[in-house]
Design an enzyme around this catalytic site. Structure first.
Site, mmCIF file in Angstrom:
data_model
loop_
_atom_site.group_PDB
_atom_site.id
_atom_site.type_symbol
_atom_site.label_atom_id
_atom_site.label_comp_id
_atom_site.label_asym_id
_atom_site.label_seq_id
_atom_site.Cartn_x
_atom_site.Cartn_y
_atom_site.Cartn_z
ATOM 1 N N HIS A 181 0.839 -1.196 0.000
ATOM 2 C CA HIS A 181 0.000 0.000 0.000
ATOM 3 C C HIS A 181 0.877 1.249 0.000
ATOM 4 C CE1 HIS A 181 0.498 -0.661 4.488
ATOM 5 N NE2 HIS A 181 0.799 0.624 4.397
HETATM 6 P P1 TYD Z 1 -1.519 -2.919 7.651
HETATM 7 O O1 TYD Z 1 -1.095 -1.493 7.718
HETATM 8 O O2 TYD Z 1 -2.278 -3.344 6.434
HETATM 9 O O3 TYD Z 1 -0.223 -3.868 7.844
HETATM 10 P P2 TYD Z 1 0.997 -4.172 6.833
HETATM 11 O O4 TYD Z 1 1.199 -2.966 5.987
HETATM 12 O O5 TYD Z 1 2.169 -4.473 7.695
HETATM 13 O O6 TYD Z 1 0.634 -5.362 6.006
HETATM 14 O O7 TYD Z 1 -2.335 -3.242 8.970
HETATM 15 C C1 TYD Z 1 -2.773 -4.554 9.271
HETATM 16 C C2 TYD Z 1 -4.076 -4.467 10.052
HETATM 17 O O8 TYD Z 1 -3.884 -3.800 11.312
HETATM 18 C C3 TYD Z 1 -5.160 -3.685 9.302
HETATM 19 O O9 TYD Z 1 -6.363 -4.404 9.432
HETATM 20 C C4 TYD Z 1 -5.282 -2.395 10.052
HETATM 21 C C5 TYD Z 1 -4.757 -2.691 11.436
HETATM 22 N N1 TYD Z 1 -4.016 -1.544 12.016
HETATM 23 C C6 TYD Z 1 -4.595 -0.764 12.988
HETATM 24 O O10 TYD Z 1 -5.753 -0.982 13.400
HETATM 25 N N2 TYD Z 1 -3.872 0.271 13.528
HETATM 26 C C7 TYD Z 1 -2.624 0.567 13.109
HETATM 27 O O11 TYD Z 1 -1.986 1.535 13.629
HETATM 28 C C8 TYD Z 1 -2.043 -0.217 12.064
HETATM 29 C C9 TYD Z 1 -0.656 0.082 11.549
HETATM 30 C C10 TYD Z 1 -2.771 -1.266 11.557
#
Ligand code: TYD
Length: 133
Positions: free
Chosen positions: A49
């Site tokens: 993303h």
């Molecule tokens: P995501 O940012 O998609 O993780 P990565 O980029 O490492 O794959 O986040 C994973 C999940 O966690 C998503 O459902 C959103 C949640 N999340 C929160 O609720 N708060 C946060 O501060 C973060 C970073 C993620």
């Protein structure tokens, strides 16, 4: 892409090392949120993303991982393996993290609270967003 790696200040003596990071001094934003990624399987890939406005620093405080950073034109890969070196991931930067060593802890300093509308999770949409700015 300008140099995105930053070496933070460190105090080391014969008892160990200490790294410190101050908001708006060592990172170019106020830190509103800290999160960390751990227990990652060695074959896992995360991220996929970009953010519309969020600014972040990624620091492997233990272990190592690779990060691909793509601004829509150029992709750059960095290997984070030093607890006092971080990589800046600004807005409009598609990023993917992979090749996590066992036991890795990836610390993230973020300029904003969690906001799903700030995410762009579709790569085609990301390219459109970069072009439209
Ligand atoms: P995501 O940012 O998609 O993780 P990565 O980029 O490492 O794959 O986040 C994973 C999940 O966690 C998503 O459902 C959103 C949640 N999340 C929160 O609720 N708060 C946060 O501060 C973060 C970073 C993620």
């Amino acid at each position: 892409m300008e140099d995105l790696l930053k070496t933070f200040k460190q105090s080391t003596n014969n008892t160990g090392s200490l790294t410190f990071i101050e908001a708006q001094r060592d990172v170019p934003f106020e830190i509103k949120r800290v999160y960390y990624i751990y227990n990652v399987a060695g074959n896992a890939r995360r991220g996929f993303h970009a953010h519309r406005e969020l600014k972040q620093f990624l620091i492997c405080i233990s272990g190592s991982c690779s990060v691909d950073l793509n601004d829509g034109t150029t992709t750059r890969t960095v290997r984070l393996q030093d607890p006092n070196i971080g990589v800046y991931v600004g807005p409009k930067m598609w990023h993917e993290m992979y090749d996590f060593a066992e036991g890795t802890v990836l610390l993230v300093l973020a300029s904003g609270y969690y906001s799903e509308p700030d995410y762009i999770r579709n790569y085609e949409e990301f390219l459109q967003f970069v072009k439209s700015e």
